[in-house]
Scaffold this motif. Structure first.
Motif, PDB file in Angstrom:
ATOM      1  N   VAL A 122       0.742  -1.348   0.033  1.00 16.67           N
ATOM      2  CA  VAL A 122       0.100   0.003   0.031  1.00 16.67           C
ATOM      3  C   VAL A 122       0.858   1.412   0.067  1.00 16.67           C
ATOM      4  O   VAL A 122       1.668   1.335   0.706  1.00 16.67           O
ATOM      5  N   ILE A 123       0.402   2.079  -0.864  1.00 18.01           N
ATOM      6  CA  ILE A 123       1.258   3.564  -0.729  1.00 18.01           C
ATOM      7  C   ILE A 123       0.183   4.641  -1.007  1.00 18.01           C
ATOM      8  O   ILE A 123      -0.667   4.725  -1.888  1.00 18.01           O
ATOM      9  N   ASN A 124      -0.216   5.327   0.165  1.00 21.02           N
ATOM     10  CA  ASN A 124      -0.986   6.532   0.085  1.00 21.02           C
ATOM     11  C   ASN A 124      -0.916   7.228   1.111  1.00 21.02           C
ATOM     12  O   ASN A 124      -1.775   7.537   2.104  1.00 21.02           O
ATOM     13  N   ASP A 125       0.307   7.994   1.328  1.00 18.54           N
ATOM     14  CA  ASP A 125       0.607   8.858   2.298  1.00 18.54           C
ATOM     15  C   ASP A 125       0.450   8.390   3.740  1.00 18.54           C
ATOM     16  O   ASP A 125      -0.217   8.701   4.574  1.00 18.54           O
ATOM     17  N   MET A 126       0.851   6.972   3.872  1.00 21.05           N
ATOM     18  CA  MET A 126       0.549   6.135   5.044  1.00 21.05           C
ATOM     19  C   MET A 126       1.533   6.546   6.310  1.00 21.05           C
ATOM     20  O   MET A 126       2.830   6.143   5.895  1.00 21.05           O
ATOM     21  N   GLU A 127       1.035   6.871   7.343  1.00 20.60           N
ATOM     22  CA  GLU A 127       1.937   7.301   8.216  1.00 20.60           C
ATOM     23  C   GLU A 127       2.483   5.932   9.031  1.00 20.60           C
ATOM     24  O   GLU A 127       1.859   4.927   9.314  1.00 20.60           O
ATOM     25  N   ILE A 128       3.765   5.982   9.276  1.00 21.47           N
ATOM     26  CA  ILE A 128       4.303   4.795  10.233  1.00 21.47           C
ATOM     27  C   ILE A 128       4.042   5.032  11.544  1.00 21.47           C
ATOM     28  O   ILE A 128       4.280   6.189  12.277  1.00 21.47           O
ATOM     29  N   THR A 129       3.186   4.233  12.429  1.00 21.89           N
ATOM     30  CA  THR A 129       3.088   4.291  13.851  1.00 21.89           C
ATOM     31  C   THR A 129       3.444   2.993  14.361  1.00 21.89           C
ATOM     32  O   THR A 129       3.741   1.991  13.902  1.00 21.89           O
ATOM     33  N   GLU A 130       3.546   2.873  15.759  1.00 17.05           N
ATOM     34  CA  GLU A 130       4.092   1.972  16.529  1.00 17.05           C
ATOM     35  C   GLU A 130       2.892   1.002  16.620  1.00 17.05           C
ATOM     36  O   GLU A 130       3.115  -0.204  16.384  1.00 17.05           O
ATOM     37  N   GLU A 131       1.604   1.165  16.576  1.00 16.79           N
ATOM     38  CA  GLU A 131       0.795   0.071  16.662  1.00 16.79           C
ATOM     39  C   GLU A 131       0.492  -0.752  15.124  1.00 16.79           C
ATOM     40  O   GLU A 131       0.454  -1.885  15.038  1.00 16.79           O
ATOM     41  N   ARG A 132       0.690   0.080  14.274  1.00 20.49           N
ATOM     42  CA  ARG A 132       0.943  -0.334  12.773  1.00 20.49           C
ATOM     43  C   ARG A 132       2.004  -1.333  12.603  1.00 20.49           C
ATOM     44  O   ARG A 132       2.073  -2.335  12.125  1.00 20.49           O
ATOM     45  N   LYS A 133       3.080  -0.798  13.087  1.00 17.58           N
ATOM     46  CA  LYS A 133       4.552  -1.582  13.187  1.00 17.58           C
ATOM     47  C   LYS A 133       4.301  -2.916  13.943  1.00 17.58           C
ATOM     48  O   LYS A 133       5.374  -3.988  13.368  1.00 17.58           O
ATOM     49  N   LYS A 134       3.470  -3.270  14.593  1.00 15.14           N
ATOM     50  CA  LYS A 134       3.245  -4.652  15.177  1.00 15.14           C
ATOM     51  C   LYS A 134       2.470  -5.524  14.221  1.00 15.14           C
ATOM     52  O   LYS A 134       2.781  -6.842  14.379  1.00 15.14           O
ATOM     53  N   GLN A 135       1.553  -4.945  13.206  1.00 16.64           N
ATOM     54  CA  GLN A 135       1.068  -5.706  12.388  1.00 16.64           C
ATOM     55  C   GLN A 135       1.497  -5.833  10.635  1.00 16.64           C
ATOM     56  O   GLN A 135       1.198  -6.587  10.080  1.00 16.64           O
ATOM     57  N   PHE A 136       2.289  -4.635  10.333  1.00 18.47           N
ATOM     58  CA  PHE A 136       2.612  -4.427   9.178  1.00 18.47           C
ATOM     59  C   PHE A 136       4.184  -4.299   9.176  1.00 18.47           C
ATOM     60  O   PHE A 136       4.699  -3.941  10.097  1.00 18.47           O
ATOM     61  N   SER A 137       5.017  -4.428   7.680  1.00 15.33           N
ATOM     62  CA  SER A 137       6.171  -4.022   7.645  1.00 15.33           C
ATOM     63  C   SER A 137       6.447  -2.801   6.823  1.00 15.33           C
ATOM     64  O   SER A 137       5.558  -2.356   5.781  1.00 15.33           O
ATOM     65  N   PHE A 138       6.967  -1.845   7.231  1.00 16.63           N
ATOM     66  CA  PHE A 138       7.392  -0.691   6.669  1.00 16.63           C
ATOM     67  C   PHE A 138       8.539  -0.187   5.812  1.00 16.63           C
ATOM     68  O   PHE A 138       9.466  -0.820   6.539  1.00 16.63           O
ATOM     69  N   SER A 139       8.618   0.258   4.785  1.00  9.79           N
ATOM     70  CA  SER A 139       9.735   0.620   4.269  1.00  9.79           C
ATOM     71  C   SER A 139      10.429   1.837   4.722  1.00  9.79           C
ATOM     72  O   SER A 139       9.812   2.487   6.065  1.00  9.79           O
ATOM     73  N   ASP A 140      11.821   2.169   4.429  1.00 12.53           N
ATOM     74  CA  ASP A 140      12.205   3.695   5.192  1.00 12.53           C
ATOM     75  C   ASP A 140      11.260   4.651   4.430  1.00 12.53           C
ATOM     76  O   ASP A 140      10.743   4.589   3.442  1.00 12.53           O
ATOM     77  N   PRO A 141      11.226   5.643   5.218  1.00 19.21           N
ATOM     78  CA  PRO A 141      10.310   6.726   4.922  1.00 19.21           C
ATOM     79  C   PRO A 141      10.782   7.352   3.585  1.00 19.21           C
ATOM     80  O   PRO A 141      11.978   7.557   3.053  1.00 19.21           O
ATOM     81  N   TYR A 142       9.793   7.717   2.852  1.00 22.81           N
ATOM     82  CA  TYR A 142       9.994   8.565   1.517  1.00 22.81           C
ATOM     83  C   TYR A 142       9.553   9.855   1.778  1.00 22.81           C
ATOM     84  O   TYR A 142       9.671  10.788   0.844  1.00 22.81           O
TER      85      TYR A 142
END
Length: 301
Positions: A122-142
């Protein structure tokens, strides 16, 4: 002699018991190590399998909204998606030798679509949060940014501090961080489907809602696109610094590594800066802002 024989018997019994306990512990530890190694092997296999499937298909399925100007949108009288986020993922896919299939959807359904396998990322100005990081993998910020709010020009919708959100109506998606911020301060969130920016902005202008809380860069460009509305960015409120990234399933380590390597190349050769300046009015959102941004206390994200 009898006492010596009894002592010898007890001694042998204790030794056998200790040996048995030691064997049991060793077997248990060995089994735990085996289970752990097996789980690690399964995780590695899952991580490789996802990337292998994408590479074999030669296509990556991307979830995005298509309604978030200027990150992901359809230009007027065009059926081709563009925007800062879209051009980034186009370039990433191109450098990885992949075609893209887009799945457009409301933001509320994007993360669920990762879990059910409908999309690969998914790419849609999606913010990295601690709660989301428990469930999903995030790239480095762009993208690096912060949060602002759009209000009516004549009276700032009666909002001069974040605490003034109490009792106000904030337009937004039901599961976004921005809606969580509004609710944190006591605002009522008026939710929308996959609506375009003009719907949100018109409702602030006509009084159906009082504000839209969202990303600074997105809000700035949205205002320029709809000058007919008597609304402004709040001049005094800059809060909640953010980092935006590409989101993937939690086990997609190999895919994540390849995307991060590509983003690093794009940062190094100036592609991220060039795309940002193209879509954000000459501003470089790929670098952290220098403004003094207020952190929100007690907000669990």
């Amino acid at each position: 002699m009898k006492n010596k024989g009894l002592f010898f018997t007890i001694f042998i019994s204790l030794m056998l018991l200790l040996a048995a306990c030691g064997t049991s512990d060793t077997e248990q530890n060995t089994q735990e190590d085996t289970d752990q190694n097996s789980q690690q092997a399964d995780d590695n296999e899952t991580a490789s399998t996802h990337w292998n499937e994408i590479e074999e298909a030669g296509e990556i399925v991307v979830g995005t909204s298509g309604t978030l100007y200027p990150a992901s949108f359809y230009p007027e009288e065009s059926e081709e998606l563009t925007g800062y986020d879209i051009e980034i993922i186009k370039e990433v896919a191109n450098r990885l030798g992949l075609e893209i299939k887009y799945e457009t959807m409301a933001v509320d359904g994007m993360l669920a679509s990762l879990n059910n396998g409908r999309v690969d990322l998914v790419i849609n100005d999606m913010e990295i949060t601690e709660e989301r990081k428990k469930q999903f993998s995030f790239s480095d910020p762009y993208k690096y940014s912060y949060t602002t709010m759009i209000v009516r020009a004549e009276d700032h919708s009666g909002i001069e501090t974040l605490e003034d959100l109490d009792g106000k109506k904030a337009g937004g998606g039901a599961t976004t961080v921005f809606s969580q911020i509004a609710e944190h301060y006591g605002a009522e969130v008026v939710t929308y489907g996959n609506a375009t920016n003009d719907t949100y902005l018109r409702d602030v202008d006509n009084g159906r809602t009082d504000t839209v809380i969202n990303d600074y860069y997105l809000q700035s460009l949205a205002l320029k696109a709809f000058p007919e509305f008597d609304i402004v960015l709040h001049p005094d409120l800059k809060f909640h610094p953010t980092e935006q990234a590409i989101v993937m399933p939690l086990e997609s380590n190999v895919l994540n590594e390849k995307i991060n390597e590509t983003l690093a190349e794009m940062r190094e050769d100036g592609t991220l800066t060039e795309l940002s300046e193209q879509f954000f009015g000459g501003k470089d959102a790929s670098k952290q802002p220098e403004e003094d941004i207020v952190e929100i206390e007690g907000l669990d994200l």
